[in-house]
Scaffold this active site. Structure first.
Site, PDB file in Angstrom:
ATOM      1  N   LYS A 195      14.169   8.045   8.737  1.00  0.00           N
ATOM      2  CA  LYS A 195      14.237   6.781   7.994  1.00  0.00           C
ATOM      3  C   LYS A 195      13.105   6.799   6.975  1.00  0.00           C
ATOM      4  CE  LYS A 195      13.022   2.879   7.539  1.00  0.00           C
ATOM      5  NZ  LYS A 195      12.391   2.479   6.260  1.00  0.00           N
ATOM      6  N   GLY A 248       2.474   5.236   9.299  1.00  0.00           N
ATOM      7  CA  GLY A 248       2.466   4.011   8.514  1.00  0.00           C
ATOM      8  C   GLY A 248       1.314   3.129   8.929  1.00  0.00           C
ATOM      9  N   SER A 249       1.495   1.829   8.768  1.00  0.00           N
ATOM     10  CA  SER A 249       0.408   0.892   9.026  1.00  0.00           C
ATOM     11  C   SER A 249       0.187   0.690  10.523  1.00  0.00           C
ATOM     12  CB  SER A 249       0.724  -0.452   8.370  1.00  0.00           C
ATOM     13  OG  SER A 249       1.911  -0.981   8.924  1.00  0.00           O
ATOM     14  N   THR A 250      -1.028   0.335  10.879  1.00  0.00           N
ATOM     15  CA  THR A 250      -1.365   0.063  12.277  1.00  0.00           C
ATOM     16  C   THR A 250      -0.553  -1.120  12.797  1.00  0.00           C
ATOM     17  OG1 THR A 250      -3.554   1.043  12.120  1.00  0.00           O
ATOM     18  CG2 THR A 250      -3.263  -0.643  13.805  1.00  0.00           C
ATOM     19  N   GLU A 251      -0.351  -2.098  11.927  1.00  0.00           N
ATOM     20  CA  GLU A 251       0.438  -3.277  12.290  1.00  0.00           C
ATOM     21  C   GLU A 251       1.855  -2.869  12.738  1.00  0.00           C
ATOM     22  OE1 GLU A 251       0.904  -5.419   8.685  1.00  0.00           O
ATOM     23  OE2 GLU A 251       2.242  -6.906   9.571  1.00  0.00           O
ATOM     24  N   GLY A 253       2.803   0.129  13.578  1.00  0.00           N
ATOM     25  CA  GLY A 253       2.663   1.035  14.726  1.00  0.00           C
ATOM     26  C   GLY A 253       2.724   0.270  16.045  1.00  0.00           C
ATOM     27  N   GLU A 270       0.832   7.874  13.659  1.00  0.00           N
ATOM     28  CA  GLU A 270      -0.236   8.263  12.733  1.00  0.00           C
ATOM     29  C   GLU A 270      -0.437   7.059  11.822  1.00  0.00           C
ATOM     30  OE1 GLU A 270      -2.212   8.975   9.981  1.00  0.00           O
ATOM     31  OE2 GLU A 270      -0.863  10.477   9.124  1.00  0.00           O
ATOM     32  N   CYS A 304      -3.946   7.877   3.978  1.00  0.00           N
ATOM     33  CA  CYS A 304      -4.449   7.306   5.235  1.00  0.00           C
ATOM     34  C   CYS A 304      -5.851   7.821   5.549  1.00  0.00           C
ATOM     35  CB  CYS A 304      -3.483   7.583   6.373  1.00  0.00           C
ATOM     36  SG  CYS A 304      -3.072   9.307   6.556  1.00  0.00           S
ATOM     37  N   GLU A 401      -8.356  -1.720   6.002  1.00  0.00           N
ATOM     38  CA  GLU A 401      -7.783  -0.645   5.186  1.00  0.00           C
ATOM     39  C   GLU A 401      -7.129  -1.251   3.942  1.00  0.00           C
ATOM     40  OE1 GLU A 401      -4.199   1.497   6.483  1.00  0.00           O
ATOM     41  OE2 GLU A 401      -5.235   3.323   5.885  1.00  0.00           O
TER      42      GLU A 401
HETATM   43  P1  ADP Z   1       3.444  -0.428   4.232  1.00  0.00           P
HETATM   44  O1  ADP Z   1       3.210  -1.831   4.712  1.00  0.00           O
HETATM   45  O2  ADP Z   1       2.278   0.202   3.592  1.00  0.00           O
HETATM   46  O3  ADP Z   1       4.698  -0.287   3.444  1.00  0.00           O
HETATM   47  P2  ADP Z   1       4.609   0.161   6.755  1.00  0.00           P
HETATM   48  O4  ADP Z   1       3.889   0.555   7.987  1.00  0.00           O
HETATM   49  O5  ADP Z   1       5.132  -1.231   6.665  1.00  0.00           O
HETATM   50  O6  ADP Z   1       3.662   0.463   5.546  1.00  0.00           O
HETATM   51  O7  ADP Z   1       5.828   1.146   6.488  1.00  0.00           O
HETATM   52  C1  ADP Z   1       5.925   2.486   6.908  1.00  0.00           C
HETATM   53  C2  ADP Z   1       7.330   2.782   7.387  1.00  0.00           C
HETATM   54  O8  ADP Z   1       7.618   1.940   8.500  1.00  0.00           O
HETATM   55  C3  ADP Z   1       8.429   2.501   6.370  1.00  0.00           C
HETATM   56  O9  ADP Z   1       9.445   3.489   6.510  1.00  0.00           O
HETATM   57  C4  ADP Z   1       8.951   1.151   6.796  1.00  0.00           C
HETATM   58  O10 ADP Z   1      10.294   0.922   6.424  1.00  0.00           O
HETATM   59  C5  ADP Z   1       8.834   1.252   8.308  1.00  0.00           C
HETATM   60  N1  ADP Z   1       8.766  -0.043   8.999  1.00  0.00           N
HETATM   61  C6  ADP Z   1       8.247  -1.214   8.552  1.00  0.00           C
HETATM   62  N2  ADP Z   1       8.385  -2.174   9.472  1.00  0.00           N
HETATM   63  C7  ADP Z   1       9.012  -1.616  10.534  1.00  0.00           C
HETATM   64  C8  ADP Z   1       9.431  -2.107  11.815  1.00  0.00           C
HETATM   65  N3  ADP Z   1       9.249  -3.364  12.182  1.00  0.00           N
HETATM   66  N4  ADP Z   1      10.013  -1.227  12.657  1.00  0.00           N
HETATM   67  C9  ADP Z   1      10.189   0.059  12.309  1.00  0.00           C
HETATM   68  N5  ADP Z   1       9.828   0.562  11.130  1.00  0.00           N
HETATM   69  C10 ADP Z   1       9.250  -0.252  10.246  1.00  0.00           C
HETATM   70 MG    MG Z   2       4.517  -3.130   5.835  1.00  0.00          MG
END
Ligand code: ADP
Ligand code: MG
Length: 498
Positions: A195, A248-251, A253, A270, A304, A401
């Protein structure tokens, strides 16, 4: 850097690719979303729509997971030998190299990064991920053990692929992040659903076409484009998925971890970072200054492992900060497609709002703006490379961050390594740490004290051969190296009473 950034042929192929509405790759076929929905893809350099992608959700993820499951359990893939898998991975790497001009241009149009960066780093780096991991396919073995109890026994382990794996990747290095997960997963014998980030789906989709061309069996690699809250969430909670690897983001994650509890799928994360760079007074400043600048301005700071917190000894602080600011001012800011651009736009409207919010927060909190500090008054998502000095640890620009080209710098007068490392470690993150000193003793003592997954001494950068990942809230598990491929396997113990 003077390299031919793209060819006429690459340009034509990329243009043709953009002109066709893109679909999902499911079970070896390109298919529209079940819902029929699509979403626009933007060029960050001017905010214009450049392509349409399929907006996948749970229904499309269900189909992709079913295809990946079928390909994992039956079909040619599980019957292939590791060396046959390795050969396919090498072929894919060669195909990426052969299409490097076109892929680089797509990456630049989609993400905004300078074409010379995409052409020199992202695309060859992605090919290299497949080559490196191809080598592991034939070297994933179990062990034999000597029994700990009396009697005649034969005890051994089998190392088996974990199964169907969901790969959720971000937008900062779109192709490279996809390759970073796909290559070891396939080397281990898994099947995958990728994805890509909604901001940057294009190169992953072009990779999907190359995957078909080189002859991967259907269903081994599935690619579903769409948003995180829908497609990403459906993948991470899916009961038919054995593992999720997320960058991606810790949130997010943490959301993925929660979603994974349903079937206790394995999770590799990561996540974010707020990595310190510590400059000791004996550092070689001619090298440390450009490294500190690249460490935060490379890829417009959307990295990152960016070295976003600078700590320099008071004797070298002014020279260092001035040097980094000068470096920032020399960077040629512009659209990535222009050959002399060093510093492209941020990826999206959301990201420019986030970064400008931090620029305001830093100034409001009383940090001194040494250079930059503003959004550029032009079309596209451009922000100035920025250095804040005299920052303190309670400021949000130091604690959080930013994921943008914003450095916060402060000095230390201590010689006590305990104090210096305590400050560097005063963060919820622990991805990387950077040290500049000529003193071997200090270097290795500090390397032990720093709570980070990677410590770089007198350098900035990673290598496929060493594990990469985070302490604390920077993640779970490691990518790259042996660890990075073994994370796509399960260990089975076999105990035979003789
Ligand atoms: P940013 O906020 O910098 O875009 P994210 O962590 O939101 O970074 O995004 C990284 C990846 O995680 C993207 O592929 C995004 O579509 C996906 N993503 C965002 N929210 C969710 C979620 N709730 N569940 C699974 N994947 C997600
Ligand atoms: Mg996001």
């Amino acid at each position: 850097m003077n390299i031919p950034v793209t060819s006429v042929e690459g340009k034509k192929l990329a243009t043709d690719f953009l002109a066709t509405p893109r679909k999902h790759l499911i079970n070896g076929k390109w298919v529209a979303s079940q819902s029929g929905k699509t979403f626009p893809v933007y060029n960050p350099a001017d905010g214009q729509v450049i392509a349409q992608a399929a907006e996948g959700d749970k229904a499309d993820i269900d189909l992709a997971v079913a295809a990946a499951r079928a390909a994992f359990e039956r079909g040619p893939w599980p019957k292939m030998t590791p060396s046959q898998r390795a050969k396919l991975l090498w072929k894919l790497a060669d195909a990426i190299d052969a299409h490097a001009d076109e892929l680089a241009l797509l990456e630049t149009l989609d993400n905004g990064k300078p074409l010379k960066l995409a052409r020199m780093a992202d695309i060859p780096g992605s090919a290299e991920k497949f080559r490196y991991n191809a080598g592991w396919a034939t070297k994933l073995n179990g062990e034999t053990m000597s029994a700990n109890k009396p009697g005649d026994w034969h005890m051994y382990t089998l190392r088996e692929p974990v199964g169907v794996v969901g790969l959720i990747v971000p937008w900062n290095f779109p192709l490279m992040m996809a390759a970073n997960k796909m290559a070891p997963a396939l080397a281990a014998g898994c099947t995958v659903i990728l994805k890509p980030a909604e901001q940057t789906p294009l190169t992953a989709l072009r990779l999907g076409e190359l995957i078909q061309e080189v002859g991967f069996p259907e269903g081994v690699v599935n690619i579903v484009t769409g948003f995180g809250e829908t497609a990403g969430a459906a993948l991470s909670e899916h009961p038919g998925v054995d593992k999720i690897s997320f960058t991606g983001s810790t949130e997010v994650g943490k959301l993925i971890l929660k979603a994974a509890t349903g079937n206790l799928k394995r999770v590799t994360l990561e996540l974010g970072g707020k990595s310190p760079i510590i400059i000791f007074p004996d550092a070689d400043l001619d090298r440390a200054i450009p490294a500190a600048a690249n460490g935060i301005f490379f890829n417009s700071g959307q990295v990152c492992a960016a070295s976003s917190r600078l700590y320099a000894h008071k004797d070298v602080f002014d020279k260092l900060v001035e040097g980094v600011a000068k470096h920032a001012e020399k960077l040629k800011v512009g659209p990535g497609t222009e050959p002399d651009t060093d510093f492209g736009p941020l990826v999206s409207q959301e990201q420019i709002e986030r970064v400008t919010g931090y620029l305001k927060a830093g100034a409001d909190a009383g940090a001194r703006v040494v250079t930059g500090g503003k959004r550029l008054d032009r079309e596209g998502y451009f922000v100035q490379p920025t250095v804040f000095a005299d920052t303190s640890h309670d400021m949000s620009i130091v604690r959080e961050e930013i994921f943008g080209p914003v450095l916060s710098a402060s000095s230390f007068s201590d010689d006590d390594l305990e104090q210096i490392s305590a400050k560097a470690n005063d963060t919820t993150y622990g991805l990387s740490a950077y040290l500049w000193t000529q003193n071997l003793g200090i270097a290795h003592k500090m390397a032990k004290k720093l709570k980070a997954g990677t410590v770089c001494v007198n350098t900035f950068g990673l290598d496929l051969a060493v594990p990469f990942g985070g302490y604390k809230q920077s993640g779970w598990g490691r990518e790259n190296a042996r660890e990075g491929v073994e994370t796509y396997t399960e260990i089975k113990s076999v105990i035979v009473g003789l």
